[in-house]
Motif scaffolding. Structure first.
Motif: not given
Length: 696
Positions: A454-473
């Motif tokens: 019996r499926i009860l639900g979902i666990i949400k696993l979140s990726d955490v972006l490295k600091p400053g990665i958006r600025e480097r991109a």
């Protein structure tokens, strides 16, 4: 009478003495670097490798001969003193060029010496047939030999762990004091390097290298710069400078008959001075130092460039392939939310998620257990009697078989759905797909949880972006570099992460074959590609990429396929590597522009000085208003010599790099170093001329 006991002064003074000894050694090393090393490079076999400075070296010999006999090549009004001064200035010019290269090479020699010490007088326990062993020198080991290394012993040769697990101290290479575990059967932790130290247990190692060809041997030779090969751009520039030098030599040689026709007395020393002043001596003197400094700069970032070509290619990269985990995101996904399906309470889901993760040793499993505990769970008895199912890549699930007969499972949504349908024939909750899709659209990973089918639900696993990665991109995009994320995630999750990180594109559910195809497709379009990797399955792509950055903790095939190795095993170094490569290219271009602009300005110092007597009309070109022909020539030569040491720090440090387009950087450097190189000689030569007038 009571006698006072003398204080133990010797031990207290030992640190002071040690510091004095180190200071003395440093002073001696600096003196050797300034005096001895440049002198060694006066060897003609060394000088001929740099055609521009070789011409100056020959000119020094010619003027030295004229110092001894001013009439050696015919009538001349130059005195021995004048010829001697010209000789000294030319000698100092070559000296400064040698000094620039010696200083660039000297940075790595101390590290190379410390590395070499670890490779001397090592012994090894070689395993023979029938369980016998023998102790041999490391130099006698050959590829495919089996050796055993025990606790507190140095590993004598590069190899792969085939038996055992132990902690290894690799600080002598990586600088990281924390030991790393090496074990057989691991794709990224089975490779060992000669010279590192086993600090626990013992290992059986299959030798993968021969003496003289180990990773440490290559590292030493590259650090010293002894086997440094010129990069393609450096070779092209050297050829261009050589052609320009040859043209100027021919032109200046032709001046002699012209002067004779005009009845102008021109000394051979003046012709030599004219050649030296007009050829691009500044960039010729600094070109080698710029290349060596570029490789050294990667070493100071704890990266080992297997060739200067790789560093240079990094500066020309068009496409950057970045792994998601560890490069764009911190690495370990964290459980951040529990989302029950309709008809299930949050507490039921918390309890099931906790039980399903008890035997999951992955970082995600541990994160789920910690998150459930933090939320508050019901007490569960007899857990010690539960049987666990650890996570595996095949099932993509983990779970627990409890003592009371319940079966708890957790895993990828599609895997768990298939499991409950095949094993229990269960119906799937109507809102499960909607919840899972919502999690994916947020850039997170959904894991489903079930008890007894019996499926009860979902666990949400979140990726955490490295600091400053958006600025480097954003900086990379401003430089015209396209960034592509490589991930095994589904396309929905991959697209969200790529958007959050500000990347240009992504490849989801990627396999090693997909990476290789992508690299080849980009290269077929005329792009240079850089990527990172650490596993054996990354080796083909690393070898195919123009810049392949392998992790030091990776496998030996990955390190052998790559052209740069990161000793810190940090995939984000790829971004730093691009900056280092850009800086080397910009420095070379800027100093070339400065050198050529210098030569143009020096025309107005020497050419009028040579012909003003025969052709008074040339006095109009004496824009600097130099006092006499002799002071003009000497001032130009002195300025030509002094500008080399003045630019050595810039050549070693590199021109400041700004994340802008190539066109913007070109116009900026043309303004700063082109116009600046044109103006500087006018000011410098005039000031030197004013100082020389009282002595002429």
């Amino acid at each position: 009478m009571k006698v006072e006991k003398a204080l133990p002064l010797a031990p207290l003074s030992t640190p002071v003495k040690a510091r004095k000894d180190r200071r003395q050694e440093n002073r001696q090393e600096r003196l050797r670097l300034i005096l001895v090393e440049p002198l060694k490079k006066f060897d003609p076999r060394v000088q001929i490798k740099n055609p521009v400075m070789f011409v100056v070296w020959i000119g020094t010999l010619v003027t030295a001969a004229l110092t001894l006999d001013p009439q050696l090549f015919g009538p001349s009004n130059a005195t021995s003193l004048y010829n001697g001064v010209v000789t000294f200035i030319l000698f100092i010019t070559v000296w400064f060029a040698n000094l620039a290269e010696a200083m660039a090479e000297g940075r790595g020699k101390a590290k190379a010496a410390s590395l070499r010490q670890t490779t001397t007088q090592l012994n090894a326990t070689r395993l023979l047939a029938g369980g016998r062993t023998e102790v041999v020198s490391a130099a006698s080991l050959r590829k495919d030999d089996l050796i055993r290394v025990s606790r507190n012993e140095l590993i004598p040769m590069d190899g792969e762990v085939v038996e055992g697990a132990a902690y290894v101290d690799e600080s002598m290479i990586t600088g990281e004091s924390a030991p790393v575990i090496k074990e057989s059967g691991s794709d990224v932790n089975s490779s060992v390097t000669g010279g590192t130290k086993v600090i626990s247990d013992s290992l059986v190692i299959l030798v993968t290298a021969t003496p003289g060809n180990t990773f440490l041997d290559r590292m030493i030779s590259l650090v010293e710069g002894a086997k440094r090969q010129k990069t393609p751009n450096e070779i092209a520039l050297t050829v261009l400078l050589s052609v320009l030098t040859l043209i100027f030599v021919i032109v200046v040689t032709a001046i002699a008959p012209v002067a004779s026709y005009l009845h102008a007395q021109i000394n051979v020393a003046d012709l030599v001075a004219l050649i030296v002043a007009l050829i691009p001596t500044t960039i010729g003197a600094l070109l080698s130092a710029i290349g060596i400094a570029g490789i050294d700069r990667t070493l100071r970032f704890n990266m080992l460039a297997m060739s200067g070509k790789a560093v240079e290619a990094a500066g020309d990269v068009n496409t950057l392939l970045l792994d998601k985990t560890g490069t764009i995101t911190i690495g370990n996904r964290q459980a951040t939310e529990l989302l029950p399906v309709k008809g299930v309470t949050r507490q039921e889901l918390q309890q099931a998620a906790y039980l399903a993760s008890l035997f999951d040793s992955t970082p995600e499993g541990k994160s789920t257990t910690a998150f459930a505990k933090a939320q508050g769970i019901f007490e569960e008895s007899r857990l010690e009697e539960a049987v666990g199912m650890d996570f595996s890549a095949q099932t993509r699930m983990s779970g627990s078989d409890l003592a009371d007969g319940r079966v708890v499972r957790k895993g990828a949504v599609d895997s768990l759905v298939s499991y409950v349908q095949d094993s229990y024939g269960s119906e799937i909750p109507a809102d499960l797909e909607r919840i899972a899709l919502g999690v994916s659209q947020q850039g997170a990973t959904p894991l489903a949880v079930a008890i007894d089918g019996r499926i009860l639900g979902i666990i949400k696993l979140s990726d955490v972006l490295k600091p400053g990665i958006r600025e480097r991109a954003a900086q990379l995009r401003a430089m015209g570099i396209r960034t592509v994320m490589i991930t095994g995630d589904n396309p929905t999750t991959a697209s969200v992460i790529a958007a959050q990180a500000g990347l240009d594109d992504f490849v989801a559910q990627a396999t090693p074959e997909d990476k290789l195809k992508l690299i080849r497709r980009e290269q077929a379009a005329g792009h240079l590609v850089a990527m990172t990797g650490d596993g054996t399955n990354d080796a083909p792509a690393l070898a195919q990429a123009d810049v392949g950055l392998a992790m030091y903790t990776g496998t030996m095939p990955a390190k052998e396929a790559a052209n740069i190795i990161d000793l810190d095993s940090d995939p984000t170094k790829l971004l730093d590597l691009v900056t280092i490569g850009k800086r080397m290219l910009i420095t070379r271009g800027a100093l070339t522009t400065f050198s050529i602009a210098n030569d143009v300005a020096k025309y107005f110092a020497i050419l009028p000085a040579l012909f003003m007597v025969a052709l008074p009309g040339l006095a109009a070109l004496n824009l600097m208003h130099l006092a006499t022909p002799q002071s003009a020539i000497l001032s130009a030569l002195i300025f030509n010599a002094l500008v080399i040491p003045a630019l050595i720090p810039l050549a070693l440090r590199g021109v400041n790099f700004m994340p802008k387009s190539a066109e913007t950087m070109f116009y900026r450097n043309l303004l700063v170093y082109g116009v600046g190189g044109l103006i500087a000689p006018f000011v410098g030569i005039k000031l030197i001329d004013l100082c020389l007038v009282p002595f002429l």
